[in-house]
Scaffold this motif. Structure first.
Motif, PDB file in Angstrom:
ATOM      1  N   GLU A  94       0.826  -1.219   0.000  1.00  0.00           N
ATOM      2  CA  GLU A  94       0.000   0.000   0.000  1.00  0.00           C
ATOM      3  C   GLU A  94       0.856   1.263   0.000  1.00  0.00           C
ATOM      4  OE1 GLU A  94      -2.400  -0.509   3.448  1.00  0.00           O
ATOM      5  OE2 GLU A  94      -3.674  -2.065   2.534  1.00  0.00           O
ATOM      6  N   GLN A  95       2.110   1.130   0.421  1.00  0.00           N
ATOM      7  CA  GLN A  95       3.010   2.286   0.487  1.00  0.00           C
ATOM      8  C   GLN A  95       3.813   2.478  -0.804  1.00  0.00           C
ATOM      9  OE1 GLN A  95       4.475   0.941   4.571  1.00  0.00           O
ATOM     10  NE2 GLN A  95       4.544   3.145   4.829  1.00  0.00           N
ATOM     11  N   GLY A  96       3.595   1.623  -1.790  1.00  0.00           N
ATOM     12  CA  GLY A  96       4.171   1.853  -3.107  1.00  0.00           C
ATOM     13  C   GLY A  96       5.605   1.408  -3.287  1.00  0.00           C
ATOM     14  N   ILE A  97       5.953   0.242  -2.739  1.00  0.00           N
ATOM     15  CA  ILE A  97       7.310  -0.270  -2.898  1.00  0.00           C
ATOM     16  C   ILE A  97       7.509  -0.837  -4.302  1.00  0.00           C
ATOM     17  CG2 ILE A  97       7.460  -0.770  -0.452  1.00  0.00           C
ATOM     18  CD1 ILE A  97       7.112  -3.778  -1.217  1.00  0.00           C
ATOM     19  N   GLN A  98       8.781  -1.040  -4.679  1.00  0.00           N
ATOM     20  CA  GLN A  98       9.088  -1.601  -5.995  1.00  0.00           C
ATOM     21  C   GLN A  98       9.512  -3.068  -5.937  1.00  0.00           C
ATOM     22  OE1 GLN A  98      10.136   1.907  -5.387  1.00  0.00           O
ATOM     23  NE2 GLN A  98       8.091   1.995  -6.295  1.00  0.00           N
ATOM     24  N   GLU A  99      10.134  -3.493  -4.832  1.00  0.00           N
ATOM     25  CA  GLU A  99      10.578  -4.882  -4.686  1.00  0.00           C
ATOM     26  C   GLU A  99      10.436  -5.288  -3.226  1.00  0.00           C
ATOM     27  OE1 GLU A  99      14.514  -5.480  -6.258  1.00  0.00           O
ATOM     28  OE2 GLU A  99      13.975  -4.743  -8.250  1.00  0.00           O
ATOM     29  N   LEU A 100      10.362  -6.614  -2.993  1.00  0.00           N
ATOM     30  CA  LEU A 100      10.226  -7.124  -1.635  1.00  0.00           C
ATOM     31  C   LEU A 100      11.146  -8.324  -1.449  1.00  0.00           C
ATOM     32  CD1 LEU A 100       7.036  -7.493   0.470  1.00  0.00           C
ATOM     33  CD2 LEU A 100       8.462  -9.530   0.137  1.00  0.00           C
ATOM     34  N   ASP A 101      11.874  -8.332  -0.332  1.00  0.00           N
ATOM     35  CA  ASP A 101      12.716  -9.469   0.050  1.00  0.00           C
ATOM     36  C   ASP A 101      12.124 -10.103   1.300  1.00  0.00           C
ATOM     37  OD1 ASP A 101      14.330  -8.420  -1.942  1.00  0.00           O
ATOM     38  OD2 ASP A 101      16.180  -8.537  -0.771  1.00  0.00           O
ATOM     39  N   ILE A 102      11.980 -11.416   1.309  1.00  0.00           N
ATOM     40  CA  ILE A 102      11.426 -12.114   2.468  1.00  0.00           C
ATOM     41  C   ILE A 102      12.316 -13.299   2.822  1.00  0.00           C
ATOM     42  CG2 ILE A 102       9.889 -13.554   1.053  1.00  0.00           C
ATOM     43  CD1 ILE A 102       7.861 -13.278   3.461  1.00  0.00           C
ATOM     44  N   VAL A 103      12.406 -13.586   4.106  1.00  0.00           N
ATOM     45  CA  VAL A 103      13.247 -14.670   4.601  1.00  0.00           C
ATOM     46  C   VAL A 103      12.424 -15.951   4.716  1.00  0.00           C
ATOM     47  CG1 VAL A 103      14.829 -15.403   6.417  1.00  0.00           C
ATOM     48  CG2 VAL A 103      14.530 -12.965   5.934  1.00  0.00           C
ATOM     49  N   ALA A 104      12.931 -17.028   4.128  1.00  0.00           N
ATOM     50  CA  ALA A 104      12.289 -18.332   4.288  1.00  0.00           C
ATOM     51  C   ALA A 104      12.565 -18.850   5.699  1.00  0.00           C
ATOM     52  CB  ALA A 104      12.829 -19.315   3.251  1.00  0.00           C
ATOM     53  N   ASN A 105      11.577 -19.524   6.275  1.00  0.00           N
ATOM     54  CA  ASN A 105      11.665 -20.006   7.651  1.00  0.00           C
ATOM     55  C   ASN A 105      12.769 -21.059   7.790  1.00  0.00           C
ATOM     56  OD1 ASN A 105      11.046 -21.721  10.040  1.00  0.00           O
ATOM     57  ND2 ASN A 105       9.328 -20.316  10.262  1.00  0.00           N
ATOM     58  N   HIS A 129       2.912 -10.179  -6.719  1.00  0.00           N
ATOM     59  CA  HIS A 129       2.819 -10.273  -8.171  1.00  0.00           C
ATOM     60  C   HIS A 129       1.566  -9.575  -8.693  1.00  0.00           C
ATOM     61  CE1 HIS A 129       5.776 -13.881  -8.663  1.00  0.00           C
ATOM     62  NE2 HIS A 129       6.368 -12.776  -8.278  1.00  0.00           N
ATOM     63  N   ALA A 130       0.491  -9.664  -7.941  1.00  0.00           N
ATOM     64  CA  ALA A 130      -0.723  -8.959  -8.354  1.00  0.00           C
ATOM     65  C   ALA A 130      -0.507  -7.451  -8.397  1.00  0.00           C
ATOM     66  CB  ALA A 130      -1.871  -9.297  -7.393  1.00  0.00           C
ATOM     67  N   ALA A 131       0.431  -6.970  -7.578  1.00  0.00           N
ATOM     68  CA  ALA A 131       0.750  -5.539  -7.543  1.00  0.00           C
ATOM     69  C   ALA A 131       1.939  -5.193  -8.440  1.00  0.00           C
ATOM     70  CB  ALA A 131       1.048  -5.119  -6.111  1.00  0.00           C
ATOM     71  N   GLY A 132       2.466  -6.187  -9.151  1.00  0.00           N
ATOM     72  CA  GLY A 132       3.599  -5.942 -10.027  1.00  0.00           C
ATOM     73  C   GLY A 132       4.925  -5.801  -9.308  1.00  0.00           C
ATOM     74  N   VAL A 133       5.025  -6.385  -8.123  1.00  0.00           N
ATOM     75  CA  VAL A 133       6.237  -6.279  -7.306  1.00  0.00           C
ATOM     76  C   VAL A 133       6.963  -7.622  -7.280  1.00  0.00           C
ATOM     77  CG1 VAL A 133       7.088  -5.932  -4.947  1.00  0.00           C
ATOM     78  CG2 VAL A 133       5.299  -4.441  -5.866  1.00  0.00           C
ATOM     79  N   PRO A 134       8.203  -7.675  -7.766  1.00  0.00           N
ATOM     80  CA  PRO A 134       8.972  -8.921  -7.708  1.00  0.00           C
ATOM     81  C   PRO A 134       9.427  -9.244  -6.290  1.00  0.00           C
ATOM     82  CG  PRO A 134      10.296  -7.188  -8.688  1.00  0.00           C
ATOM     83  CD  PRO A 134       8.923  -6.618  -8.495  1.00  0.00           C
ATOM     84  N   VAL A 135       9.601 -10.535  -6.032  1.00  0.00           N
ATOM     85  CA  VAL A 135       9.948 -11.005  -4.686  1.00  0.00           C
ATOM     86  C   VAL A 135      11.253 -11.796  -4.731  1.00  0.00           C
ATOM     87  CG1 VAL A 135       9.232 -12.450  -2.739  1.00  0.00           C
ATOM     88  CG2 VAL A 135       7.523 -11.120  -4.008  1.00  0.00           C
TER      89      VAL A 135
END
Length: 253
Positions: A94-105, A129-135
């Motif tokens: 919602e804040q308009g980021i371009q990319e997201l990094d997440i840690v696998a458990n 992906h629905a927001a067009g943001v690569p992960v």
């Protein structure tokens, strides 16, 4: 992806697009965050990689620049519930980021619960992906065996990961775990695991220009570079002598 020319022949601007400029140290003050986000834009890095609480500081600085916002979710441990990870993700989107990094458990990976890892990651990747943001999915590679790395790579790719990524830079572990991050050998293993189905990001221990250029020539797609090391790998400043405090960046990729 193999570069079209040797990395040593690239300009600083061409090299900068390989960099997520890491601004993740938890002790950073707001002014320090602003300063390093400004540096990310000055160096023309692909993104400034920040914690979620820094988005409101970074967004106005990076608006109108070629540098985007890469936010980390559930960083650095990846141990929150899936519902919590999704909630964090939706707030950042919602804040308009371009990319997201997440840690696998990490515990689930080590325990062999790969289907659970896949489902957990997919719950975050799908709305991105629905927001067009690569992960980018981070594996704590310093704490995993080769077989575990291969297994979580498959789970991440099945979940739709755009990148698979080495290390957080925050893992201290025990004497049993050497902290090597994005060594040449680990990046080669990650590229083998990806096999063209996802891109590869290396992070952790990329602090000198020779290593940085070597990984580009090997075909890496992105690198997380600690805020002190970005000007060094770009060739904008000379590296400090080995062992000097300027290169001590524990917890900064």
């Amino acid at each position: 992806m193999k570069p079209i020319k040797p990395a040593a022949e690239m300009t600083a601007d061409e090299l900068a697009v390989y960099i997520d400029h890491s601004v993740l140290k938890p002790e950073f003050t707001p002014d320090e965050i602003r300063h390093e986000v400004e540096n990310a834009a000055l160096y023309k890095c692909k993104t400034a990689c920040i914690n979620p609480s820094a988005i409101e500081l970074a967004a106005p600085i990076l608006a109108g620049t070629d540098t985007g916002i890469c936010v980390v979710v559930d960083f650095p441990f990846g141990c929150s519930s899936t519902a919590s990870k999704v909630a964090q993700t939706m707030i950042t989107l919602e804040q308009g980021i371009q990319e997201l990094d997440i840690v696998a458990n990490l515990g689930w990976i080590r325990g062999g619960e790969l289907k659970r890892v896949e489902d957990d990651l997919r719950a975050v990747i799908d709305p991105c992906h629905a927001a067009g943001v690569p992960v980018k999915v981070i594996f704590e590679t310093d704490a995993l065996t080769i077989s575990q790395i291969k297994a979580v790579a498959e789970a991440s790719i099945a979940a739709g990961a755009d990148f698979i990524k080495t290390s957080t830079g925050f893992y201290t572990g025990t004497n049993m775990h050497e902290k090597t991050g994005a060594s040449d050998e680990m990046v080669a293993l990650m590229m083998e695991c990806a096999a063209g189905r996802a891109k590869v990001k290396g992070s952790g221990s990329i602090r000198d220009r020779a290593h940085f250029l070597r990984l580009i020539d090997a075909g890496i797609d992105r690198m997380g570079i600690g805020y002190r090391s970005t000007p060094i790998v770009l060739g904008l400043v000379e590296a400090a002598p080995a062992g000097a405090s300027a290169l001590v960046e524990a917890g900064s990729y």
